[in-house]
Scaffold this motif. Structure first.
Motif, mmCIF file in Angstrom:
data_model
loop_
_atom_site.group_PDB
_atom_site.id
_atom_site.type_symbol
_atom_site.label_atom_id
_atom_site.label_comp_id
_atom_site.label_asym_id
_atom_site.label_seq_id
_atom_site.Cartn_x
_atom_site.Cartn_y
_atom_site.Cartn_z
ATOM 1 N N LEU A 1 33.582 70.125 -79.381
ATOM 2 C CA LEU A 1 34.452 69.869 -78.228
ATOM 3 C C LEU A 1 33.733 69.075 -77.156
ATOM 4 C CD1 LEU A 1 36.352 73.219 -77.520
ATOM 5 C CD2 LEU A 1 37.395 70.997 -77.871
ATOM 6 N N PHE A 2 32.524 69.480 -76.864
ATOM 7 C CA PHE A 2 31.815 68.852 -75.750
ATOM 8 C C PHE A 2 30.803 67.821 -76.191
ATOM 9 C CE2 PHE A 2 33.845 70.980 -72.402
ATOM 10 C CZ PHE A 2 34.198 72.228 -72.877
ATOM 11 N N LYS A 3 30.832 67.495 -77.461
ATOM 12 C CA LYS A 3 29.975 66.453 -78.017
ATOM 13 C C LYS A 3 28.534 66.622 -77.588
ATOM 14 C CE LYS A 3 33.155 63.349 -79.713
ATOM 15 N NZ LYS A 3 34.117 62.396 -79.282
ATOM 16 N N ILE B 1 26.599 68.720 -67.744
ATOM 17 C CA ILE B 1 26.871 67.479 -68.459
ATOM 18 C C ILE B 1 27.586 66.522 -67.524
ATOM 19 C CG2 ILE B 1 26.836 68.355 -70.809
ATOM 20 C CD1 ILE B 1 29.691 68.929 -70.743
#
Lengths: 330, 378
Positions: A64-66, A95
């Motif tokens: 999802l958040f790479k 991030i």
């Protein structure tokens, strides 16, 4: 008054869009002022993942958040022992994207649903959620308050349903029933590549029916739809939920492109391909359209419910002044 | 950006926030203060292109003698490019108009405090769904161009209010002054503001990563205080153009000409660049100071009562709701507590001597609360 001179009267009456002459006040720029402020301060987002081990929770969050944001990536061994009781373990990362800084906290719940006897395994989770509300409340009633109270409240709880293809388990119903009033629950069907598209549709329908029969309202809750526009958007989403997802942190070559996926003997399952699974929909829903709303519902509804209850259970609020150290809850 | 593999999508968050805000709309409360006849109403109408004072009746001197300082509120809804603003103008007619103007700022200060108090109650209550925010975000204080800088009334007013509201000083009716006179007067006023320890609204400093043009504008803004303004509700013809202005035999004063006055600077500051900051400072500094003081004085009252009760024989088993210092209480809790105190006082024998002894015990037991303002950053 200058009676002898020629003057023309300016436009009178209330302005809508400013008067025709030199008419722009500039009120719409407040959006830009707010945007600047949001960019400067950044924001917190706290997401909890719940489900028995092995359902791909950590992988999904990373996808999802790479980024490698889950607990498993923070150095703990992948094959560590299953804890005897449900533990709460949180990991935070900052991030940044497009100038926007996010402090993302993933709260993992190892041990949930893994025991032989899973009675009350939701209690440590419920306790954790309430503790974050309590923390926030204490800051709010402080005499000297911080400009920006750090927000550790759980904004979203991804609940992982095993892809049995049959129906919800008793544990699933119990958990969601008890927690849907203190946190936004988003149920997902994990490892959905074990089901065909038809099986998937039928399973989802059964799950939705069961949730409805048990009076469980998952996010986005019908009662919090702001207006017709919201309702129509959210109705579409509610009819697709729970999202059937597949997670992967490995890349493969498909048609000349590198994609995230799982390689099997019969083909490559592409995580971000909407024909293969609903990961992309979950991601867009969670991050690109409803991120702010998840926080607002948490703050305006779940937190307020907690607060009202605490104020009613009178005398429960402990004194905090800038001179005292924090007291532990009894 | 979607093509970017690394793109997650939370950069859209400011848009998500903005979408909700646009739906809800914004509000802003502006106060105007200063003697009558300094062009306050005209300026407000010029700033927001409204006609708020259409049916106003101007009082003559006799009628004004008996008038006390009133506080009036006008609210108007303005919409521009889809953004809705609920603008509230708080006016102070009668300010400085009497012969004896001692403490005429009191009703203004009381009004501001009342808004804080109402917000404090609402915020501490059980149901916080629809709190109305009537707190004053900015006060434009009009200084007369006819004096030699600040007058005693100006100093007293600003000093009484500078810790309750963001004060932006305005040099009114600036068309009675030449550019050199304006410069000298501004300098003198700024000097006096510093000399008298008046804390006017401070523009936040620029970020180091802003471009040069922005930094230059920011510097000019800071050096323009007090804003020398001219207002006008009329449109005049100048060099074939139609402008908002004032027509004199010797020429036309254009309100929106930045070489004529600071109107544009003021409007840009108020609406286009600093509206959000004005609201933030009101919330984070002025309101928080008020709230902290409020809680501390409530605390002192409670500690006093507690100590008084401790030393009577009836105390111990009979405490009311354990009201602990530092906690904001709801209306009902407060009422219950007050009732309990009344009952307890009624029960006690009317003997004044023990009370006085208690008083001396109290003063040694009270802690000195720290001044929250010291900790507060600005």
């Amino acid at each position: 008054k200058n009676k002898g001179l020629q003057v023309l009267k300016a436009n009178s009456g209330f302005s809508s869009g400013g008067s025709t002459l030199l008419g722009y006040i500039g009120i719409d720029t407040i959006i830009e002022q707010m945007r600047k402020k949001t960019m400067k301060t950044g924001f917190d987002f706290n997401i909890m993942v719940v489900g028995p081990s092995g359902l791909g929770k950590s992988t999904l969050v990373n996808t999802l958040f790479k980024s490698q944001v889950s607990r498993k990536s923070a150095g703990w061994a992948r094959d560590e022992k299953i804890p005897k009781t449900v533990e709460i373990k949180s990991v935070s990362h900052v991030i940044e994207e497009g100038g926007v800084k996010m402090k993302l906290t993933i709260v993992d719940t190892p041990g949930f649903g893994d025991q032989i006897n899973n009675d009350n395994c939701w209690e440590p989770i419920s306790k954790y959620i309430n503790e974050q509300f309590e923390k926030f409340l204490k800051e709010e009633v402080n005499i000297t308050r911080k400009k920006r109270i750090p927000d550790t409240r759980v904004h979203c709880c991804l609940y992982f349903i095993p892809p049995t293809g049959h129906c919800l388990r008793q544990l699933d119903v119990e958990f969601m029933r008890r927690l849907s009033h203190s946190v936004n629950i988003i149920p997902v069907i994990a490892k959905s590549d074990t089901m065909t598209i038809e099986e998937r549709q039928e399973f989802k329908q059964r799950v939705r029916k069961e949730l409805e029969n048990n009076g469980i309202e998952f996010y986005p809750q019908k009662e919090f739809d702001d207006d017709m526009e919201d309702k129509s958007d959210n109705d579409k989403i509610r009819e697709t939920m729970p999202f059937a997802v597949v997670g992967s942190d490995k890349e493969h070559q498909v048609n000349g492109k590198r994609v995230l996926g799982r390689k099997t003997a019969w083909g490559i399952i592409e995580v971000e391909n909407p024909n293969h699974c609903e990961f992309a929909q979950l991601r867009d829903f969670l991050i690109r359209s409803h991120l702010q709303d998840l926080k607002e519902v948490t703050h305006n509804i779940h937190y307020e419910t907690y607060r009202a209850k605490r104020l009613n259970d009178n005398g429960g609020l402990h004194p905090i002044s800038s001179n005292d150290t924090q007291e532990k809850n009894p | 950006m979607d093509q970017d593999k690394e793109y997650v999508g939370f950069a859209t968050l400011p848009n998500q926030v903005h979408r909700k805000s646009v739906k809800k709309g914004f509000d802003f409360t502006l106060m105007v203060a200063g003697e009558s006849g300094l062009g306050k109403s005209t300026l407000v109408n010029s700033l927001f292109l409204t006609d708020l004072y259409k049916d106003r009746k101007l009082l003559n001197a006799e009628e004004r003698i008996t008038q006390t300082v009133e506080i009036t509120k006008h609210t108007v809804d303005i919409e521009e490019k889809g953004v809705k603003l609920k603008l509230t103008i708080v006016d102070t007619p009668g300010f400085g108009d009497a012969v004896n103007n001692t403490e005429c700022w009191k009703s203004v200060a009381d009004y501001i405090d009342q808004q804080f108090e109402q917000y404090f109650r609402d915020e501490s209550g059980l149901n916080r769904k629809n709190i109305q925010d009537n707190r004053v975000h900015c006060c434009l204080y009009f200084i007369s161009p006819f004096g030699h800088g600040l007058r005693p009334l100006d100093v007293e007013f600003m000093r009484a209010l500078h810790e309750k509201v963001n004060i932006v000083p305005i040099l009114a009716k600036a068309d009675t002054l030449t550019p050199i006179e304006v410069k000298k007067k501004k300098f003198k006023i700024r000097e006096e503001i510093e000399q008298y320890g008046i804390k006017i609204y401070q523009f936040p400093d620029c970020d180091s990563d802003e471009d040069e043009e922005f930094k230059q504008q920011d510097l000019e803004l800071k050096e323009s205080i007090p804003f020398a303004v001219i207002g006008s509700n009329t449109v005049v013809e100048a060099k074939g153009k139609r402008v908002r202005g004032r027509l004199y035999p010797w020429g036309i004063v254009e309100v929106e000409n930045s070489t004529h006055c600071d109107f544009i600077k003021l409007r840009n500051m108020l609406v286009r660049t600093h509206m959000q900051d004005l609201k933030d400072v009101t919330r984070e500094t002025h309101y928080e100071n008020y709230r902290a003081q409020c809680i501390q004085s409530m605390t002192r009252m409670v500690v006093k009562e507690r100590n008084r009760n401790k030393l009577t024989r009836e105390s111990g088993t009979d405490f009311p709701i354990p009201m602990v210092p530092g906690v904001a209480e709801s209306e009902t809790e407060k009422l219950i507590r007050e009732k309990d105190e009344e009952v307890r006082h009624a029960d006690r024998a009317p003997d004044s001597v023990p009370d006085r002894e208690h008083e001396s015990h109290q003063s040694s037991e009270q802690q000195e609360p720290s001044d929250p303002r010291d900790d507060r950053e600005r």
